[in-house]
Design a protein around this motif. Structure first.
Motif, PDB file in Angstrom:
ATOM      1  N   LEU A   8       4.069  20.852  -2.071  1.00 15.75           N
ATOM      2  CA  LEU A   8       4.410  19.612  -2.782  1.00 15.75           C
ATOM      3  C   LEU A   8       3.223  18.652  -2.824  1.00 15.75           C
ATOM      4  CD1 LEU A   8       8.039  19.191  -1.456  1.00 15.75           C
ATOM      5  CD2 LEU A   8       7.392  19.288  -3.875  1.00 15.75           C
ATOM      6  N   ILE A   9       2.430  18.640  -1.771  1.00 17.66           N
ATOM      7  CA  ILE A   9       1.221  17.807  -1.777  1.00 17.66           C
ATOM      8  C   ILE A   9       0.272  18.277  -2.874  1.00 17.66           C
ATOM      9  CG2 ILE A   9      -0.826  17.114  -0.466  1.00 17.66           C
ATOM     10  CD1 ILE A   9       0.927  17.401   2.092  1.00 17.66           C
ATOM     11  N   GLU A  10       0.118  19.601  -2.998  1.00 21.39           N
ATOM     12  CA  GLU A  10      -0.745  20.140  -4.051  1.00 21.39           C
ATOM     13  C   GLU A  10      -0.168  19.841  -5.436  1.00 21.39           C
ATOM     14  OE1 GLU A  10      -3.807  21.483  -3.860  1.00 21.39           O
ATOM     15  OE2 GLU A  10      -3.689  20.858  -1.755  1.00 21.39           O
ATOM     16  N   THR A  44       1.289  14.717  12.297  1.00 22.07           N
ATOM     17  CA  THR A  44       1.390  15.752  11.264  1.00 22.07           C
ATOM     18  C   THR A  44       0.857  15.252   9.928  1.00 22.07           C
ATOM     19  OG1 THR A  44       3.341  16.736  12.329  1.00 22.07           O
ATOM     20  CG2 THR A  44       2.975  17.264  10.014  1.00 22.07           C
ATOM     21  N   LEU A  45       1.187  14.015   9.576  1.00 22.80           N
ATOM     22  CA  LEU A  45       0.677  13.440   8.326  1.00 22.80           C
ATOM     23  C   LEU A  45      -0.843  13.361   8.336  1.00 22.80           C
ATOM     24  CD1 LEU A  45       3.099  10.512   7.362  1.00 22.80           C
ATOM     25  CD2 LEU A  45       3.144  12.901   6.630  1.00 22.80           C
ATOM     26  N   THR A  46      -1.401  12.980   9.488  1.00 26.24           N
ATOM     27  CA  THR A  46      -2.862  12.903   9.614  1.00 26.24           C
ATOM     28  C   THR A  46      -3.489  14.274   9.382  1.00 26.24           C
ATOM     29  OG1 THR A  46      -2.719  11.066  11.187  1.00 26.24           O
ATOM     30  CG2 THR A  46      -4.770  12.321  11.153  1.00 26.24           C
ATOM     31  N   GLU A  47      -2.900  15.303   9.977  1.00 28.65           N
ATOM     32  CA  GLU A  47      -3.406  16.665   9.811  1.00 28.65           C
ATOM     33  C   GLU A  47      -3.299  17.119   8.358  1.00 28.65           C
ATOM     34  OE1 GLU A  47      -0.952  18.771  12.547  1.00 28.65           O
ATOM     35  OE2 GLU A  47      -2.065  18.113  14.334  1.00 28.65           O
ATOM     36  N   LEU A  48      -2.186  16.787   7.714  1.00 31.12           N
ATOM     37  CA  LEU A  48      -1.997  17.178   6.317  1.00 31.12           C
ATOM     38  C   LEU A  48      -2.952  16.419   5.391  1.00 31.12           C
ATOM     39  CD1 LEU A  48       1.899  17.429   6.199  1.00 31.12           C
ATOM     40  CD2 LEU A  48       0.284  19.314   5.913  1.00 31.12           C
ATOM     41  N   GLU A  49      -3.229  15.162   5.714  1.00 34.89           N
ATOM     42  CA  GLU A  49      -4.190  14.390   4.917  1.00 34.89           C
ATOM     43  C   GLU A  49      -5.560  15.056   4.941  1.00 34.89           C
ATOM     44  OE1 GLU A  49      -3.038   9.681   4.630  1.00 34.89           O
ATOM     45  OE2 GLU A  49      -4.120  10.347   6.416  1.00 34.89           O
ATOM     46  N   ASN A  52      -6.896  16.607   1.736  1.00 33.40           N
ATOM     47  CA  ASN A  52      -7.760  15.539   1.236  1.00 33.40           C
ATOM     48  C   ASN A  52      -6.999  14.645   0.248  1.00 33.40           C
ATOM     49  OD1 ASN A  52     -10.138  14.022   0.931  1.00 33.40           O
ATOM     50  ND2 ASN A  52     -10.841  15.264  -0.797  1.00 33.40           N
ATOM     51  N   TYR A  53      -5.832  14.178   0.700  1.00 35.17           N
ATOM     52  CA  TYR A  53      -4.964  13.358  -0.146  1.00 35.17           C
ATOM     53  C   TYR A  53      -4.246  12.332   0.723  1.00 35.17           C
ATOM     54  CZ  TYR A  53      -2.620  12.794  -4.674  1.00 35.17           C
ATOM     55  OH  TYR A  53      -2.209  12.343  -5.902  1.00 35.17           O
ATOM     56  N   LYS A  54      -4.146  11.107   0.245  1.00 35.43           N
ATOM     57  CA  LYS A  54      -3.530  10.048   1.036  1.00 35.43           C
ATOM     58  C   LYS A  54      -2.031  10.261   1.167  1.00 35.43           C
ATOM     59  CE  LYS A  54      -3.191   5.057   1.622  1.00 35.43           C
ATOM     60  NZ  LYS A  54      -3.585   3.719   1.165  1.00 35.43           N
ATOM     61  N   LEU A  55      -1.564  10.276   2.402  1.00 35.39           N
ATOM     62  CA  LEU A  55      -0.147  10.505   2.672  1.00 35.39           C
ATOM     63  C   LEU A  55       0.491   9.381   3.458  1.00 35.39           C
ATOM     64  CD1 LEU A  55      -0.352  14.283   3.680  1.00 35.39           C
ATOM     65  CD2 LEU A  55       0.196  13.336   1.429  1.00 35.39           C
ATOM     66  N   LYS A  56      -0.265   8.685   4.256  1.00 37.83           N
ATOM     67  CA  LYS A  56       0.288   7.601   5.078  1.00 37.83           C
ATOM     68  C   LYS A  56       0.326   6.319   4.252  1.00 37.83           C
ATOM     69  CE  LYS A  56      -2.588   8.666   8.402  1.00 37.83           C
ATOM     70  NZ  LYS A  56      -3.359   8.654   9.659  1.00 37.83           N
ATOM     71  N   LEU A  57       1.469   6.108   3.628  1.00 39.88           N
ATOM     72  CA  LEU A  57       1.661   4.960   2.755  1.00 39.88           C
ATOM     73  C   LEU A  57       2.601   3.959   3.409  1.00 39.88           C
ATOM     74  CD1 LEU A  57       2.169   6.930  -0.586  1.00 39.88           C
ATOM     75  CD2 LEU A  57       0.068   5.868   0.230  1.00 39.88           C
ATOM     76  N   GLY A  58       2.265   2.686   3.284  1.00 41.10           N
ATOM     77  CA  GLY A  58       3.079   1.637   3.895  1.00 41.10           C
ATOM     78  C   GLY A  58       3.435   0.552   2.901  1.00 41.10           C
ATOM     79  N   PRO A  59       4.083  -0.510   3.371  1.00 43.77           N
ATOM     80  CA  PRO A  59       4.512  -1.602   2.487  1.00 43.77           C
ATOM     81  C   PRO A  59       3.399  -2.183   1.624  1.00 43.77           C
ATOM     82  CG  PRO A  59       5.496  -1.852   4.651  1.00 43.77           C
ATOM     83  CD  PRO A  59       4.507  -0.727   4.764  1.00 43.77           C
ATOM     84  N   THR A  60       2.186  -2.334   2.199  1.00 44.73           N
ATOM     85  CA  THR A  60       1.102  -2.939   1.421  1.00 44.73           C
ATOM     86  C   THR A  60       0.688  -2.068   0.235  1.00 44.73           C
ATOM     87  OG1 THR A  60      -0.515  -1.964   2.955  1.00 44.73           O
ATOM     88  CG2 THR A  60       0.188  -4.247   3.378  1.00 44.73           C
ATOM     89  N   ASP A  61       0.850  -0.743   0.377  1.00 46.80           N
ATOM     90  CA  ASP A  61       0.524   0.154  -0.730  1.00 46.80           C
ATOM     91  C   ASP A  61       1.453  -0.065  -1.914  1.00 46.80           C
ATOM     92  OD1 ASP A  61      -1.635   2.009   0.373  1.00 46.80           O
ATOM     93  OD2 ASP A  61      -0.095   2.185   1.922  1.00 46.80           O
ATOM     94  N   PHE A  62       2.644  -0.578  -1.627  1.00 43.09           N
ATOM     95  CA  PHE A  62       3.630  -0.817  -2.675  1.00 43.09           C
ATOM     96  C   PHE A  62       3.842  -2.319  -2.926  1.00 43.09           C
ATOM     97  CE2 PHE A  62       4.782   3.362  -0.847  1.00 43.09           C
ATOM     98  CZ  PHE A  62       4.597   4.138  -1.986  1.00 43.09           C
ATOM     99  N   LYS A  63       2.896  -3.120  -2.460  1.00 42.85           N
ATOM    100  CA  LYS A  63       2.904  -4.578  -2.693  1.00 42.85           C
ATOM    101  C   LYS A  63       4.155  -5.258  -2.138  1.00 42.85           C
ATOM    102  CE  LYS A  63       0.094  -4.049  -6.877  1.00 42.85           C
ATOM    103  NZ  LYS A  63      -0.012  -4.308  -8.339  1.00 42.85           N
TER     104      LYS A  63
END
Length: 339
Positions: free
Chosen positions: A210-212, A249-254, A258-269
């Motif tokens: 799914l990341i790909e 796990t998210l860090t390892e998958l990132e 090579n894709y941003k996975l750790k998304l937080g409130p600031t990423d969505f304003k």
């Protein structure tokens, strides 16, 4: 209460409860329907509880008649009244509305109109919506786009057809159609955000796929942590993780993709903002009026102080007035029991 509309649907489903302005049932204070404020610039709006899937890991056990004998649907204009009321209670510190549900948001008959009207509210810049995508068509996506929908958080948990069917609990789940729907959304003005639930020991390989897929579409992907709640469906094959292991796990998958996975409130304003003031505190003993059946068995919904209150272990009748003790008030969601 005569103004409460209960429509009989099937022998299994006791009824669809339509909440209208005339019913006077408050749409603030309940977990399953109405408006929820969690102290941010984003409001959760829940217009309906209906769901067309039966996911094996669903945190709300949606579409389970034995767990949820009633479904609920809110009259559009009445829901808009309450959205505006909550924004006022938060001193207008709201810039986003997320239309989510304990079921499937697109099952709400007036979802397009809801988005269109929400976009007209002063200060509202972003409208988002959760969806499993199964009820979306090319025409519906176009209508949502024209209504002003900014983002769809798209629930897809596997790129394997047979596994996807099992996870969604439906033989009718058509993965090829879902992937085409993802592409249609991605080609529109609506931002696509994939939101798979990571089920350790079950869909590990599919999360990577799914990341790909997200990389291919150049869309965001917000991987969700599998959570177990008291009344959720449990997938016995899942090896539950704590938050530390999940983020590791998210860090390892990132790094792997090579894709941003750790998304937080600031990423969505999304920002912190004033909370709706509490009307009641834990431990308060108050008199309430029973107004409709609860979402769970042996529960009833009451009102007091212009708030909805869930009364547990309750078998009283609509219209009865009883004394209750407030047990929970988190996020202005009130739970009480009879005293």
């Amino acid at each position: 209460m005569q103004k409460l509309k209960v429509i009989q649907e099937t022998p299994k489903l006791k009824g669809l409860i339509k909440i209208t302005r005339e019913s006077g049932i408050p749409l603030l204070g309940l977990i399953h329907i109405g408006v929820i404020d969690r102290g941010s610039s984003l409001l959760q709006v829940r217009a309906s509880t209906a769901c067309n899937m039966k996911c094996s890991f669903c945190s709300t056990s949606a579409n389970s008649y034995e767990m949820h004998p009633y479904n609920y649907e809110v009259e559009l204009d009445y829901l808009l009244d309450w959205i505006k009321e909550v924004i006022t209670l938060k001193d207008n510190q709201v810039n986003q509305i997320n239309i989510d549900s304990v079921g499937e948001p697109t099952a709400y008959p007036k979802i397009v109109e809801l988005i269109k009207e929400c976009k007209k509210i002063p200060g509202i810049e972003i409208i988002t919506m959760q969806s499993n995508g199964t009820l979306l068509t090319k025409e519906k996506i176009k209508a949502l786009e024209e209504a002003g929908l900014n983002r769809i958080n798209f629930s897809v948990h596997s790129l394997d057809q047979e596994q996807a069917k099992k996870l969604f609990g439906s033989e009718n789940y058509n993965l090829n159609k879902i992937l085409e729907t993802c592409k249609l959304v991605n080609e529109s003005k609506i931002e696509l955000n994939l939101t798979p639930v990571y089920l350790p020991g079950v869909n590990d390989e599919q999360i990577s796929n799914l990341i790909e897929f997200a990389k291919e579409l150049k869309c965001s992907i917000s991987i969700q942590k599998y959570e177990i709640y008291k009344y959720s469906r449990k997938d016995k094959k899942v090896k539950e993780q704590n938050w530390f292991k999940f983020y590791r796990t998210l860090t390892e998958l990132e790094k792997k993709h090579n894709y941003k996975l750790k998304l937080g409130p600031t990423d969505f304003k999304i920002q912190r903002s004033k909370r709706v003031p509490l009307v009641f505190q834990r431990g308060d003993v108050i008199t309430v009026e029973i107004v409709m059946p609860g979402w769970m068995p042996n529960e009833m919904i009451a009102k007091a102080g212009n708030r909805g209150i869930t009364i547990v272990d309750c078998n009283y009748n609509i219209g009865d007035r009883i004394k209750v003790k407030i047990l929970e008030t988190r996020d202005s969601i009130y739970i009480a029991k009879k005293v």
